[in-house]
Structures are given as C-alpha cells and as structure tokens.
Design a protein around this motif. Sequence first.
Motif, short mmCIF file in Angstrom:
data_model
loop_
_atom_site.label_atom_id
_atom_site.label_comp_id
_atom_site.label_asym_id
_atom_site.label_seq_id
_atom_site.Cartn_x
_atom_site.Cartn_y
_atom_site.Cartn_z
N UNK A 281 -43.78 -68.36 4.30
CA UNK A 281 -42.99 -67.38 5.04
C UNK A 281 -43.48 -67.27 6.48
N UNK A 282 -42.54 -67.31 7.41
CA UNK A 282 -42.88 -67.12 8.82
C UNK A 282 -41.88 -66.17 9.47
N UNK A 283 -42.21 -65.70 10.65
CA UNK A 283 -41.41 -64.67 11.31
C UNK A 283 -40.97 -65.13 12.69
N UNK A 284 -39.76 -64.75 13.04
CA UNK A 284 -39.25 -64.96 14.39
C UNK A 284 -38.89 -63.58 14.92
N UNK A 285 -39.64 -63.12 15.91
CA UNK A 285 -39.42 -61.80 16.47
C UNK A 285 -38.58 -61.91 17.74
N UNK A 286 -37.47 -61.17 17.77
CA UNK A 286 -36.61 -61.13 18.95
C UNK A 286 -36.65 -59.70 19.52
N UNK A 287 -35.92 -59.49 20.59
CA UNK A 287 -35.87 -58.17 21.22
C UNK A 287 -35.42 -57.09 20.24
N UNK A 288 -34.46 -57.42 19.38
CA UNK A 288 -33.89 -56.37 18.53
C UNK A 288 -34.00 -56.60 17.02
N UNK B 97 -32.57 -68.34 22.44
CA UNK B 97 -33.95 -68.60 22.87
C UNK B 97 -34.48 -67.48 23.75
N UNK B 98 -33.65 -66.97 24.66
CA UNK B 98 -34.12 -65.95 25.59
C UNK B 98 -34.52 -64.65 24.90
N UNK B 99 -34.04 -64.43 23.68
CA UNK B 99 -34.36 -63.20 22.94
C UNK B 99 -35.66 -63.33 22.13
N UNK B 100 -36.15 -64.55 21.94
CA UNK B 100 -37.34 -64.77 21.10
C UNK B 100 -38.60 -64.34 21.84
N UNK B 101 -39.34 -63.46 21.18
CA UNK B 101 -40.61 -62.97 21.74
C UNK B 101 -41.81 -63.67 21.10
N UNK B 102 -41.75 -63.86 19.78
CA UNK B 102 -42.86 -64.47 19.05
C UNK B 102 -42.35 -65.24 17.84
N UNK B 103 -43.13 -66.25 17.45
CA UNK B 103 -42.91 -66.98 16.20
C UNK B 103 -44.29 -67.09 15.56
#
Length: 101
Positions: free
Chosen positions: A62-69, A39-45
């Motif tokens: 289709x959807x996106x889960x943006x994390x730090x890396x 959870x702490x790495x998630x920036x956007x959904x």
Amino acid sequence: MGGKIKSWKKRWFVFDRMKRTVSYYVDKHETKLKGIIYFQAIEEVYYDHLRSAAKSPNPALTFCVKTHDRLYYMVAPSAEAMRIWMDVIVTGAEGYTQFMN
C-alpha cells in the motif's frame, strides 16, 4: 480506496506524461473514467509505513499519493509494481515543477 465511501475497489491507472496526469478507470478497457490526478496537485508520494489505510487488502503493498485536496491510498499487485508506480508518479510530479520553472 474510495474517496467518499471508504471501501477498496479495483481501478486501472494510466500515466500520461504529455497531459501531465494520472487517470483512473473502473475497467481495464479504459471506457469508464473515474477520476484524474493532475501532476500539479501532487504534494507527496510515499509508502504507507504507518499502515494508516484502513483494511488494506495488502498493507505491505500500500502506498499513498497526497494531493491538495485528497489522500489516495493505492495497492499495487507486487512490490516491483509499487516501486515503479511510486517512482513514475514522483518523477512526473517533479518533472511538472521543473517544467514550470
């Protein structure tokens, strides 16, 4: 969509509020862990409205889960499932930040 090899593979996801993770598996029996999104790495959904996921099997779902890396592209089995997953992931990630404050 895969991280290193950009092809679409079926994965099974498990949301764990207590561990504050979304784990994903190669099989539906959850025996082969493929990865963990914290959870702490998630920036956007967000919904992939720009259709940036190459050759998505179903661009409308289709959807996106943006994390730090990494940027995870995911396809849900239905519009309802997509809305639920996006909401659950966003709620989990926001819940994490509220927990930290």
